[in-house]
Design a protein around this motif. Structure first.
Motif, PDB file in Angstrom:
ATOM      1  N   TYR A 102      75.877  40.805  50.411  1.00  0.00           N
ATOM      2  CA  TYR A 102      76.164  41.333  49.082  1.00  0.00           C
ATOM      3  C   TYR A 102      74.873  41.695  48.351  1.00  0.00           C
ATOM      4  N   LEU A 103      73.861  40.853  48.502  1.00  0.00           N
ATOM      5  CA  LEU A 103      72.563  41.146  47.893  1.00  0.00           C
ATOM      6  C   LEU A 103      71.992  42.429  48.482  1.00  0.00           C
ATOM      7  N   LYS A 104      72.109  42.590  49.804  1.00  0.00           N
ATOM      8  CA  LYS A 104      71.626  43.817  50.430  1.00  0.00           C
ATOM      9  C   LYS A 104      72.410  45.031  49.936  1.00  0.00           C
ATOM     10  N   GLN A 105      73.731  44.884  49.843  1.00  0.00           N
ATOM     11  CA  GLN A 105      74.562  45.995  49.373  1.00  0.00           C
ATOM     12  C   GLN A 105      74.174  46.394  47.943  1.00  0.00           C
ATOM     13  N   THR A 106      73.888  45.412  47.099  1.00  0.00           N
ATOM     14  CA  THR A 106      73.480  45.701  45.725  1.00  0.00           C
ATOM     15  C   THR A 106      72.136  46.416  45.698  1.00  0.00           C
ATOM     16  N   LEU A 107      71.189  45.905  46.459  1.00  0.00           N
ATOM     17  CA  LEU A 107      69.854  46.505  46.476  1.00  0.00           C
ATOM     18  C   LEU A 107      69.865  47.892  47.106  1.00  0.00           C
ATOM     19  N   ASP A 108      70.769  48.108  48.062  1.00  0.00           N
ATOM     20  CA  ASP A 108      70.819  49.414  48.734  1.00  0.00           C
ATOM     21  C   ASP A 108      71.043  50.560  47.753  1.00  0.00           C
ATOM     22  N   LYS A 109      71.677  50.275  46.623  1.00  0.00           N
ATOM     23  CA  LYS A 109      71.950  51.304  45.630  1.00  0.00           C
ATOM     24  C   LYS A 109      70.695  51.688  44.848  1.00  0.00           C
ATOM     25  N   TYR A 110      69.664  50.835  44.907  1.00  0.00           N
ATOM     26  CA  TYR A 110      68.516  51.034  44.028  1.00  0.00           C
ATOM     27  C   TYR A 110      67.165  51.064  44.721  1.00  0.00           C
ATOM     28  N   VAL A 111      67.107  50.706  46.004  1.00  0.00           N
ATOM     29  CA  VAL A 111      65.803  50.578  46.654  1.00  0.00           C
ATOM     30  C   VAL A 111      65.085  51.909  46.826  1.00  0.00           C
ATOM     31  N   GLU A 141      66.090  40.263  57.313  1.00  0.00           N
ATOM     32  CA  GLU A 141      66.946  41.347  56.833  1.00  0.00           C
ATOM     33  C   GLU A 141      66.227  42.261  55.845  1.00  0.00           C
ATOM     34  N   PHE A 142      65.400  41.676  54.984  1.00  0.00           N
ATOM     35  CA  PHE A 142      64.757  42.482  53.951  1.00  0.00           C
ATOM     36  C   PHE A 142      63.458  43.072  54.487  1.00  0.00           C
ATOM     37  N   ASP A 143      63.611  44.243  55.079  1.00  0.00           N
ATOM     38  CA  ASP A 143      62.474  44.897  55.705  1.00  0.00           C
ATOM     39  C   ASP A 143      61.720  45.751  54.691  1.00  0.00           C
ATOM     40  N   ARG A 144      60.874  46.623  55.193  1.00  0.00           N
ATOM     41  CA  ARG A 144      59.990  47.415  54.342  1.00  0.00           C
ATOM     42  C   ARG A 144      60.760  48.259  53.332  1.00  0.00           C
ATOM     43  N   LYS A 145      61.979  48.705  53.708  1.00  0.00           N
ATOM     44  CA  LYS A 145      62.763  49.534  52.794  1.00  0.00           C
ATOM     45  C   LYS A 145      62.972  48.843  51.457  1.00  0.00           C
TER      46      LYS A 145
END
Length: 435
Positions: A102-111, A141-145
């Motif tokens: 869920y944290l990744k999904q949230t960040l995916d919108k803004y990274v 999971e939290f790579d360079r992107k």
């Protein structure tokens, strides 16, 4: 992020491979009884739900805890993501893998944009802390992107242990990321970063902040959050009602909007990531001071597209009342109930109820954003992307919890407004004329 430090801490503290050994020292709440739900939960329920997601969403059971929040922009035009440790329920009540997804999904919108992460540490206990294996998974999971465009990570109410760990393991953190890490000891310090009234800060965090503030000597007690506003300056541009700007411009378009949009129309339409990048902090402050002091600002001389973009967003965000007004808040939040065929007419009727200066400024802005979207193949800013950026700057609730619970519907309305802008506005000089 700092999760790599906790992963490596295990080896440096004697090789104990117990998942809880390295994290037991992070305990802040001593009693074993889990505290009652934060009153924030009832605020969200009164707005029609317990999370920002529908009940049948696969992440509903995670989102309802309000652990991760998106809280508009900070003072420098960067999206703010908030993580509340105190809202994490006991380990057996939370699927930590789904929390990570869920944290990744949230960040995916803004990274793809510059963003700021605020972590409220108070409330992380032996009962709700994630396991060491979860931290390992998170680090992988939290790579360079995700790390590339994070411009600042603020740890609020850090413990001495966290400070010590980060000092000891400083060689393991890249110099570039190390400069992004900041400690916030008191909530009042957050005001330099983000308007705290746009954050739903958990009551437990506020109470803890009050406790540590009261424990200080009177001479060193930090100032209160959101100090009273100073009287407006004679030439003030930021933070004053649109009616004040209308008195200085017959068409009701504020000077800041004319300057920034005029410059961006000439120089920024083909800039990739326009409105997604932040600007030099000192320059942002200088430009704001100049406007409020009545000095002329020349964006052509400054020659910085992202600076002009940040100033435009900041101007809208600091209006005493949002451009779309509190009066339209409920209509906009519930706009998803309007059938597709009726949307244009409904929007047109809603906009016609705006004060003249709001209508003129909104029309001026939307006309420009349509030009930006027309170049989306180059600048990558589609109507959907622009809505994510501008939605929270066009409308917010009269309290922060309303804004957070409605950010999705507000962004959706903004996208539809951009999609239907030709049908939604009267493009004549006067609203009294037919379209």
């Amino acid at each position: 992020m700092s999760s790599d430090l906790l992963v490596d801490l295990q080896d440096d503290l004697g090789g104990d491979d117990s998942p809880s050994a390295a994290l037991d020292q992070l305990k802040l709440v001593q009693d074993k009884q889990w505290p009652p739900d934060d009153p924030f939960t009832s605020d969200i329920k009164s707005l029609g739900g317990t999370s920002h997601l529908p009940w049948d969403d696969p992440f509903y059971d995670i989102a309802r805890h309000q652990i991760v929040e998106v809280a508009g922009d900070d003072n420098f035009g960067r999206k703010v993501i908030v993580f509340n440790a105190c809202r994490m329920p006991p380990q057996h009540q939370l699927d930590h893998h789904k929390l990570l997804m869920y944290l990744k999904q949230t960040l995916d919108k803004y990274v793809e944009s510059d963003y700021t992460l605020i972590y409220f540490h108070h409330g992380l206990t032996s009962e709700n802390k994630p396991s060491l294996s979860w931290l390992r998974d998170a680090y992988r999971e939290f790579d360079r992107k995700y790390k590339k465009n994070i411009k600042a990570l603020y740890i609020v109410h850090p413990t001495m242990l966290i400070r010590t760990i980060l000092i000891l393991f400083k060689p393991l953190i890249s110099f570039k990321f190390g400069r992004k890490l900041n400690y916030i000891n008191y909530l009042s310090e957050l005001e330099e970063i983000v308007k705290c009234d746009q954050l739903v800060i958990p009551n437990r965090v506020r109470e803890y902040d009050d406790k540590i503030r009261l424990s200080l000597k009177p001479s060193v007690v930090p100032g209160p959050i959101s100090p009273p506003r100073s009287p407006p300056l004679p030439f003030q541009q930021f933070g004053v009602p649109l009616s004040v700007h209308r008195a200085a411009d017959s068409e009701g378009i504020p000077l800041v909007m004319r300057d920034t949009i005029g410059f961006l129309q000439e120089n920024g339409l083909k800039t990739e990531g326009i409105f997604r990048r932040s600007a030099n902090v000192s320059l942002v402050k200088d430009v704001k001071v100049k406007y409020n002091s009545g000095e002329e600002v020349s964006f052509s001389q400054l020659d910085d597209v992202h600076l002009a973009a940040v100033i435009l967003k900041m101007f809208l965000r600091e209006l005493p009342e949002p451009l779309l007004t509190y009066q339209l808040y409920n209509d906009i939040v519930n706009f998803h109930n309007v059938d597709t065929e009726s949307q244009a007419e409904r929007i047109r009727n809603m906009l016609m109820s705006l004060p003249e200066e709001n209508y003129a400024s909104l029309r001026f802005l939307i006309q420009f954003l349509a030009q930006v979207s027309a170049e989306s193949e180059v600048n990558k800013m589609t109507n959907a992307n622009l809505a994510v950026v501008f939605g929270p700057n066009l409308l917010w609730g009269q309290d922060a919890s309303m804004t957070l619970s409605a950010i999705g519907p507000i962004n959706n309305f903004t996208r539809i407004l951009l999609d239907l802008h030709h049908k939604s506005f009267i493009w004549s000089v006067s609203r009294g004329l037919n379209q």
